[in-house]
Structure formats: C-alpha cells, structure tokens
Design a protein around this motif. Structure first.
Motif, mmCIF file in Angstrom:
data_model
loop_
_atom_site.group_PDB
_atom_site.id
_atom_site.type_symbol
_atom_site.label_atom_id
_atom_site.label_comp_id
_atom_site.label_asym_id
_atom_site.label_seq_id
_atom_site.Cartn_x
_atom_site.Cartn_y
_atom_site.Cartn_z
ATOM 1 N N LYS A 19 0.842 -1.192 0.000
ATOM 2 C CA LYS A 19 0.000 0.000 0.000
ATOM 3 C C LYS A 19 0.876 1.241 0.000
ATOM 4 O O LYS A 19 1.966 1.260 0.589
ATOM 5 C CB LYS A 19 -0.919 0.011 1.213
ATOM 6 N N ILE A 20 0.442 2.276 -0.649
ATOM 7 C CA ILE A 20 1.167 3.547 -0.697
ATOM 8 C C ILE A 20 0.686 4.403 0.472
ATOM 9 O O ILE A 20 -0.489 4.752 0.550
ATOM 10 C CB ILE A 20 0.936 4.266 -2.033
ATOM 11 N N ILE A 21 1.589 4.714 1.381
ATOM 12 C CA ILE A 21 1.217 5.465 2.581
ATOM 13 C C ILE A 21 1.344 6.965 2.357
ATOM 14 O O ILE A 21 0.499 7.747 2.793
ATOM 15 C CB ILE A 21 2.103 5.014 3.770
ATOM 16 N N PHE A 22 2.410 7.389 1.657
ATOM 17 C CA PHE A 22 2.638 8.813 1.437
ATOM 18 C C PHE A 22 2.842 9.073 -0.053
ATOM 19 O O PHE A 22 3.511 8.302 -0.743
ATOM 20 C CB PHE A 22 3.877 9.301 2.196
ATOM 21 N N ARG A 23 2.313 10.160 -0.501
ATOM 22 C CA ARG A 23 2.550 10.583 -1.874
ATOM 23 C C ARG A 23 3.937 11.226 -1.977
ATOM 24 O O ARG A 23 4.542 11.618 -0.970
ATOM 25 C CB ARG A 23 1.478 11.587 -2.300
ATOM 26 N N SER A 24 4.444 11.363 -3.198
ATOM 27 C CA SER A 24 5.707 12.057 -3.425
ATOM 28 C C SER A 24 5.579 13.508 -2.983
ATOM 29 O O SER A 24 4.550 14.154 -3.201
ATOM 30 C CB SER A 24 6.072 11.982 -4.907
ATOM 31 N N HIS A 25 6.642 14.044 -2.360
ATOM 32 C CA HIS A 25 6.516 15.382 -1.784
ATOM 33 C C HIS A 25 7.887 16.055 -1.756
ATOM 34 O O HIS A 25 8.910 15.406 -1.540
ATOM 35 C CB HIS A 25 5.971 15.279 -0.357
ATOM 36 N N LYS A 26 7.890 17.359 -1.988
ATOM 37 C CA LYS A 26 9.111 18.157 -1.905
ATOM 38 C C LYS A 26 8.778 19.454 -1.187
ATOM 39 O O LYS A 26 7.729 20.059 -1.443
ATOM 40 C CB LYS A 26 9.653 18.438 -3.295
ATOM 41 N N ALA A 27 9.665 19.880 -0.283
ATOM 42 C CA ALA A 27 9.410 21.105 0.484
ATOM 43 C C ALA A 27 10.664 21.962 0.510
ATOM 44 O O ALA A 27 11.783 21.442 0.642
ATOM 45 C CB ALA A 27 8.976 20.764 1.907
ATOM 46 N N GLN A 28 10.482 23.277 0.398
ATOM 47 C CA GLN A 28 11.597 24.220 0.468
ATOM 48 C C GLN A 28 11.106 25.502 1.122
ATOM 49 O O GLN A 28 10.092 26.069 0.701
ATOM 50 C CB GLN A 28 12.138 24.496 -0.927
ATOM 51 N N GLU A 29 11.807 25.940 2.180
ATOM 52 C CA GLU A 29 11.387 27.128 2.916
ATOM 53 C C GLU A 29 12.599 27.969 3.279
ATOM 54 O O GLU A 29 13.720 27.468 3.385
ATOM 55 C CB GLU A 29 10.640 26.729 4.198
ATOM 56 N N TYR A 30 12.350 29.270 3.499
ATOM 57 C CA TYR A 30 13.388 30.198 3.926
ATOM 58 C C TYR A 30 12.892 30.956 5.152
ATOM 59 O O TYR A 30 11.721 31.327 5.231
ATOM 60 C CB TYR A 30 13.733 31.190 2.804
ATOM 61 N N THR A 31 13.780 31.177 6.094
ATOM 62 C CA THR A 31 13.393 31.910 7.288
ATOM 63 C C THR A 31 14.647 32.503 7.936
ATOM 64 O O THR A 31 15.736 32.456 7.358
ATOM 65 C CB THR A 31 12.643 30.992 8.283
ATOM 66 N N TRP A 32 14.509 33.037 9.124
ATOM 67 C CA TRP A 32 15.629 33.661 9.813
ATOM 68 C C TRP A 32 15.525 33.398 11.309
ATOM 69 O O TRP A 32 14.471 33.031 11.815
ATOM 70 C CB TRP A 32 15.674 35.163 9.548
ATOM 71 N N SER A 33 16.628 33.546 12.009
ATOM 72 C CA SER A 33 16.657 33.342 13.457
ATOM 73 C C SER A 33 17.646 34.315 14.078
ATOM 74 O O SER A 33 18.506 34.880 13.397
ATOM 75 C CB SER A 33 17.042 31.898 13.799
ATOM 76 N N LEU A 34 17.502 34.507 15.389
ATOM 77 C CA LEU A 34 18.428 35.380 16.109
ATOM 78 C C LEU A 34 18.469 34.969 17.581
ATOM 79 O O LEU A 34 17.594 34.250 18.065
ATOM 80 C CB LEU A 34 18.023 36.858 15.981
ATOM 81 N N HIS A 35 19.489 35.454 18.261
ATOM 82 C CA HIS A 35 19.607 35.208 19.700
ATOM 83 C C HIS A 35 20.380 36.350 20.322
ATOM 84 O O HIS A 35 21.413 36.795 19.795
ATOM 85 C CB HIS A 35 20.341 33.886 19.970
ATOM 86 N N THR A 36 19.895 36.851 21.442
ATOM 87 C CA THR A 36 20.614 37.867 22.195
ATOM 88 C C THR A 36 20.418 37.611 23.683
ATOM 89 O O THR A 36 19.406 37.028 24.094
ATOM 90 C CB THR A 36 20.113 39.284 21.838
#
Length: 274
Positions: free
Chosen positions: A1-18
């Motif tokens: 049985k096929i549980i998951f379909r083909s999938h591609k993900a791409q995201e951009y974000t930013w982070s910081l720490h002080t």
C-alpha cells in the motif's frame, strides 16, 4: 500500500539570539535571553509509519509547516562553598508547533476507491499558535563533611491559543522533581537515597488520559575504584522503587496501551576499566 505521496518542500526563514548576563556579586548573577527560532520538520515527522502493538499507528504528515517562535527566559544563579541554587523561568510563543494529535489513518490495499479502512492513529499536526511557559530550578547544600543534600524541579504548561478556547497541548509533563542526599565514605564509596515525585496531570488535551501523582523512593551505593591487578573495578548496587509503588508516567501513556511503570527493581553492576 502507498502510505505517502511524493513530496518536496523548500522554505526560507531567519533566526536570532541575544542575551544579557549581569553579575550581582562575586558568586551571584542574573541572566536574560531572547531568541527567534526556526525548525523544519524532520523526515521522521513527515514520513514515519509506526504500527504499535495496540493496533494504533504513529503517522507522519508530509504537509507539516516549519515551526517558528519567539523565546524569552530569565534566571538567577548563586553558588557558594556550601550552597548553590538556580531558578529559571521561560515563555515560548510558537507558530505551527509540531505535535501528535489523536486521529485516524485512512488506507486501502487496492486501487478500488470503495475498498478503504480506518484505524486509530497519532498524527503529526501543526498547532498554528501555541504558548509554552514554565519554570525549573535546582539546589545543592553541603551542611557538614561529605554529606550533600540536593533537589530539582520542573514545571511547564502548554496551551493551544489558536482560538479563544485555549485548549491544552498534548504530551505536556506534570510538575515533577527529585530530592535526595548523598554521603561519601572516602575509602569505600558513595551512598545515595532519593525520592522522585510527580504531580497529577489533569490538564490534558482531547484524547489524552489523565494520570495521578506519585512519589517513588530509590537507594543505591557505588564503590570507589578498586585495584584488580592492572585494572580498576567499580561496584554499584541498589533498589529502585523501594516500596513497590504502582504508578504511571504521563508521557508513557500515549501509545494506546496504558501500563504501570516497573515495580521494585534490585540491581547489581560491575564496571571494569582496563
């Protein structure tokens, strides 16, 4: 049985720490931290398929969004020759927090649209707006000689604030801690007696089961290194859950089969260093 379909993900974000560290005296300080985080869901969170003995499935979700959040915490620390203490508090405001929610897995063994079935599942899902806040701390005290008293605690609350209801988040531990004492016999070893405690957890999410509070007592002894020819040997022995208390760990009840934790456990270990 096929549980998951083909999938591609791409995201951009930013982070910081002080952060800010302020020394009150030579052995006391305050700390404040502020951060913005980003975490992409792992391959396991997106694509896992784990069939548990109960028949329930732990299921990934290819459409998960990445977690983003703001974190703030502040703490106080003091350390002296006989006494140390640390207390910390935090608030985390999360977007698209990844959690496991009770649901169902719809599957088919054939290509016939009508040939489908469902089974219970814990499905990875995003909580669009979540709030986590709590505190933790610890202390040690050496009142005399080689006797040390110690303790620690942790408490957290998790809320889904996506709407006005502010429902409880799943898989949140209750208030818990440990207290005990250690005594060193310089020529023999260390003896330790401790009690582990947890409060009841009735602030649960939909589909979760509440658990009661408990306290269990442990005792153990570990020897100093003993010469055995060119080797060193260390012996450890003890008893866990001395009074054979029946209790449940809240975070171990999410697999569908709710079972008590182990009862009284007597152990003996030998460590040989070459």
């Amino acid at each position: 049985k096929i549980i998951f379909r083909s999938h591609k993900a791409q995201e951009y974000t930013w982070s910081l720490h002080t952060g800010l560290l302020y020394t009150l005296t030579g052995n006391a300080e305050l700390a404040v931290n502020l951060a913005r985080s980003f975490r992409a869901p792992s391959l396991e969170e997106r694509f896992k398929y784990i069939m548990l003995p109960s028949g329930m499935v732990r299921l990934g979700n290819p459409d998960l969004k990445s977690e983003e959040g703001w974190f703030a915490d502040g703490g106080f620390r003091f350390w002296g020759q006989k006494f140390t203490v640390r207390v910390n508090g935090f608030v985390n405001r999360m977007n698209d927090l990844v959690v496991e929610k009770p649901g169902f897995f719809l599957y088919s063994f054939t290509s016939t649209p009508e040939d489908v079935d469902t089974i219970p599942a814990l499905v990875n899902s995003n909580v669009s707006k979540a709030l986590l806040y709590g505190t933790d701390g610890s202390f040690t005290w050496n009142p005399v000689g080689t006797l040390v008293l110690y303790g620690k605690y942790a408490w957290v609350r998790g809320k889904d604030i996506s709407d006005s209801v502010a429902a409880n988040l799943p898989q949140i531990a209750p208030l818990n801690g440990e207290a005990g004492l250690r005594y060193l016999f310089r020529k023999a070893g260390t003896i330790e007696v401790a009690v582990q405690m947890a409060d009841k957890q009735d602030q649960v999410a939909a589909g979760e089961k509440a658990t009661g509070g408990y306290a269990i007592y442990n005792a153990g002894f570990s020897s100093v290194p003993l010469p055995v020819g060119r080797m060193k040997a260390e012996l450890a022995c003890g008893v866990q859950n001395i009074f054979d208390r029946s209790y449940r760990n809240h975070l171990a009840t999410n697999r569908g089969i709710v079972k008590d934790e182990p009862g009284r456990n007597i152990y003996l270990r030998l460590l040989v260093r070459f």
